[in-house]
Scaffold this active site. Sequence first.
Site, PDB file in Angstrom:
ATOM      1  N   THR A 181       0.819  -1.216   0.000  1.00  0.00           N
ATOM      2  CA  THR A 181       0.000   0.000   0.000  1.00  0.00           C
ATOM      3  C   THR A 181       0.853   1.267   0.000  1.00  0.00           C
ATOM      4  OG1 THR A 181      -1.852  -1.051   1.097  1.00  0.00           O
ATOM      5  CG2 THR A 181      -1.790   1.311   1.252  1.00  0.00           C
ATOM      6  N   VAL A 210     -11.974  -6.900  -0.973  1.00  0.00           N
ATOM      7  CA  VAL A 210     -11.666  -5.469  -0.956  1.00  0.00           C
ATOM      8  C   VAL A 210     -11.209  -5.114   0.460  1.00  0.00           C
ATOM      9  CG1 VAL A 210     -12.622  -3.139  -1.190  1.00  0.00           C
ATOM     10  CG2 VAL A 210     -13.335  -4.941  -2.778  1.00  0.00           C
ATOM     11  N   GLY A 233      -1.900  -1.621   6.345  1.00  0.00           N
ATOM     12  CA  GLY A 233      -1.884  -2.749   7.281  1.00  0.00           C
ATOM     13  C   GLY A 233      -2.915  -3.779   6.874  1.00  0.00           C
ATOM     14  N   THR A 234      -3.227  -4.678   7.777  1.00  0.00           N
ATOM     15  CA  THR A 234      -4.207  -5.726   7.480  1.00  0.00           C
ATOM     16  C   THR A 234      -5.587  -5.095   7.406  1.00  0.00           C
ATOM     17  OG1 THR A 234      -2.798  -7.223   8.730  1.00  0.00           O
ATOM     18  CG2 THR A 234      -5.021  -8.003   8.227  1.00  0.00           C
TER      19      THR A 234
HETATM   20  N1  ASP Z   1      -4.439  -2.205   3.811  1.00  0.00           N
HETATM   21  C1  ASP Z   1      -4.226  -2.912   2.582  1.00  0.00           C
HETATM   22  C2  ASP Z   1      -5.317  -3.902   2.390  1.00  0.00           C
HETATM   23  O1  ASP Z   1      -5.680  -4.568   3.344  1.00  0.00           O
HETATM   24  C3  ASP Z   1      -2.934  -3.630   2.522  1.00  0.00           C
HETATM   25  C4  ASP Z   1      -1.759  -2.927   3.068  1.00  0.00           C
HETATM   26  O2  ASP Z   1      -1.810  -1.828   3.545  1.00  0.00           O
HETATM   27  O3  ASP Z   1      -0.696  -3.514   3.004  1.00  0.00           O
HETATM   28  O4  ASP Z   1      -5.758  -4.078   1.288  1.00  0.00           O
END
Ligand code: ASP
Length: 318
Positions: A181, A210, A233-234
Amino acid sequence: MPQKLATVILLLCWFAVSMPAQVNYCLVIHGGAGTCTGMTDSMRAAYTRALNEVLQAGNNLLKNGGSALDAVEQAVCMLEDNPLFNAGKGSVLNAEGHVEMDAAIMSGTDLGCGAVASVHSVKNPVSLARKVMLQTRHVLLVGEGAEKFARECGMPTADSSYFTTPKQLEVFKKLKSRKGTVGAVALDRQGNLAAATSTGGLAGKMPGRVGDTPLIGAGTYANNSTCAISCTGTGELFIRNSVAFRVSALMEYKKLSLHDAVSQVVYSVLQPGDGGCIAVDKAGNYSMECNTQCMFRGVVNSEGVFMTAIDRTAMKTQ
Ligand code: ASP
């Protein structure tokens, strides 16, 4: 009389030095959070170079009176174009080996926002998100509908080989646990805030999944009366906890400072390893906090601050 004049001048000088400097523009960027295990010095240097270039371009734009919205779009486009980051070119693959990208942009001036999810051929999903904001009466377009709208707008597109280079596949295998991201938040000289975020999502995700990135209030939010915020993040955890809006709400309703609001969410609401976020408020205070080992990040402002960092402990926020 000359004595009185001298006193007045002295007083004016004292005010000038004791007043906090007015930050009239600020740009904060991130390129994802996670662990840095396996990252070589040359990779660190490449990431740092990339962040510096984005900050340099953003500084030029904001210094010349450009808008926060233009600054965050430009920053995120540059990060999308760079295969080092998991967004645009360089996006991770889902469980079936395809790219599915999400992006959002938001203006703090009027809460105007636009987002796209599960697009696979649009070179710069963040620019498509801005078109959704400006040219439709909707906030979020997904999948084929978003792709069709991109073609109608004449947005540059590419086939899957553009997004996922063989070199990138290797990098991501090595850095499996690093989250991806990219994002940017900005304050411009007019006092407006904006935020933008773009991602390829989580590697190996279910087709159709999504994340938080295109969901306003989860991974992206901007409101001139509080702050602009972009998360990484997650995604599922950021959605459950309405992370971006929660930071804004803590400022609005609990009157917390930007730093305290971000810290409360990143360290008390979220758990170690979940991710992080960047934020800026109307006074130009900025925050870059993560509960992971690393977060690629950087900041530039009108007061001469120009910094990038990768490790969590490397740089204290203002
Ligand atoms: N937040 C993003 C998602 O969950 C992934 C990330 O930030 O690494 O799609």
